[in-house]
Design an enzyme around this catalytic site. Structure first.
Site, PDB file in Angstrom:
ATOM      1  CB  ALA A 161      -0.927   0.007   1.221  1.00  0.00           C
ATOM      2  N   GLY A 162       2.160   1.128  -0.063  1.00  0.00           N
ATOM      3  CA  GLY A 162       3.007   2.304  -0.034  1.00  0.00           C
ATOM      4  C   GLY A 162       3.188   2.883   1.355  1.00  0.00           C
ATOM      5  CG  ASP A 210      10.121   4.484   3.211  1.00  0.00           C
ATOM      6  OD1 ASP A 210       9.408   5.497   3.194  1.00  0.00           O
ATOM      7  OD2 ASP A 210      10.312   3.776   2.199  1.00  0.00           O
TER       8      ASP A 210
END
Length: 427
Positions: A161-162, A210
């Site tokens: 889903a990113g 991230d």
């Protein structure tokens, strides 16, 4: 990239310990959690050493870890199902066994086993390579050979889903191993180690956002991160206190050119920086003359420069928001929404990483009254976000679902997230 698992119910430490003991036959030393992330704004700027503004979300990867007793436990019965545990007996005393809550089509838990000495990039399946990459990089960075441990993994971060489920897995494994093997890594070292694991072992040319978001962010804040030197500021972003919600719209699509497209864009940025004689596009002024570039290079550079400016503008609006009047406050929130929309348009038309599903999601959310919306992540599928007032959740969600149905797309998964805390022991 997928991780080991993705469920929706948040596990408890007791649950993780019980599952671990059922699988491996002894009690774990402890459990750890590492959150996924949503990047509020600042897309494809991290590997260009620019600025990003992510939040750690309240969905995470959870890891229970234990050091095997002498002789090696050989697995037990999974009491939650009555089935035989899928974990293999340890092949060697120094082996690392990993079991996920996710199951394959035959109903067996995903699992794997390896030793640090035998690790070679490209030899392990997707989700397992993320954990193995961390083990490999620990040996290269610290000289510590990790072994003789078992790990049990659960996750509430949606896969594909990113939202950085794979990076959350890497971070969760790292902080667990850091404590058990007393590696003494600080936050900066953890961020860089997991990035190297991702780049060098997994083989994905990702940036730093991230891992940094998962490790460094404080609850109720967004992380204003300078990707050149990893300097960071915690920016207040308490959505509940503001009467706002951040909706994640998971399109549930992933187009086949996502991996190659990401790498191609990174290469174009690096080539463009070389033309200007700078280390990264971060060094370019906002008004730099792009005339000597090709049309493709010009568009990519224009996105990076303008996106960095949008990140800085968003940070200024959020930082000033605490001191604003009610009327001024509303204007600032709407201005942030405008910046999100501008980010999406730049990603769609200059960076060319959006897709029709994400464009439809953004248009439908804005049509239903969202303050702002944009795609997030690498692109070519995955998710978008919509900044909305708290009472707009149903209206915006229904509008997006209706728009997807009208276009013949599958039903998206839509849920609200809050700005949670970074990776930590989970007691």
């Amino acid at each position: 990239m997928s991780t080991a698992t993705s469920t929706t119910a948040t596990p408890t430490p007791d649950h993780l310990a019980e599952e671990f003991e059922a699988l491996f036959g002894y009690r774990p030393l402890g459990s750890f959690r590492a959150p996924g992330r949503v990047n509020v704004i600042g897309e494809h700027t991290d590997y260009n050493l620019g600025f990003v503004l992510p939040i750690a979300i309240d969905r995470a990867v959870y890891v229970a870890i234990g050091k095997r007793p002498e002789g090696g436990a050989e697995g037990r019965i999974d009491h939650s199902t009555g089935e035989s545990a899928t974990v293999e007996p340890p092949r060697r005393g120094e082996s690392i066994r990993i079991v996920s809550d996710h199951r394959d089509r035959a109903g067996q838990r995903l699992s794997g086993q390896f030793t640090a000495a035998e690790l070679v990039p490209g030899t392990l399946p997707g989700w397992l390579s993320h954990a193995a990459g961390v083990v490999d990089e620990i040996a290269k960075t610290t000289g510590t050979t990790v072994g003789g441990v078992d790990l049990y993994i659960e996750s509430t971060v949606p896969v594909g889903a990113g939202l950085s489920s794979s990076h959350a897995l890497e971070v969760a494994v790292l902080i667990a191993l850091d404590e058990v093997f007393v590696l003494g890594l600080d936050d900066r070292e953890k961020v860089l180690l997991t990035q190297r694991a991702e780049n060098d072992f997994v083989g994905a040319p990702t940036g730093i956002v991230d891992q940094a978001a998962s490790i460094m962010t404080e609850a109720g804040h967004a992380l204003f991160l300078d990707c050149r030197d990893l300097s960071a500021r915690q920016i207040p972003f308490d959505l509940d206190a503001e009467g706002l919600r951040l909706l994640v719209i998971d399109s549930k699509v992933s187009h086949s050119h996502s991996e190659s497209g990401y790498g191609a864009r990174r290469k174009t940025c690096e080539e463009s920086a070389a033309i200007f004689g700078v280390d990264s596009l971060r060094e370019l002024a906002d008004d730099v003359d792009l005339g000597e570039l090709t049309d493709e290079q010009r568009k990519r550079v224009r996105h990076v420069i303008s996106e960095n400016a949008r990140v800085r503008a968003t940070v200024e609006l959020l930082a000033d928001n605490e001191r604003s009047t009610v009327a001024d406050h509303d204007d600032r929130i709407r201005a942030i929404g405008d910046l999100l929309v501008a980010s999406h348009e730049s990603l769609a038309y200059d960076y060319e990483v959006s897709c029709v599903e994400l464009d439809v999601a953004v248009a439908a959310a804005m049509g239903a009254g969202a303050l702002g919306a944009r795609m997030i992540g690498g692109g070519f599928g995955g998710s978008g976000i919509a900044l909305i007032h708290a009472d707009q959740v149903s209206a915006v969600s229904d509008a997006v679902i209706t728009a997807f149905a009208e276009h013949g797309f599958g039903k998206p998964d839509i849920f609200a997230v809050s700005a949670g805390g970074g990776a930590a022991r989970f007691d």
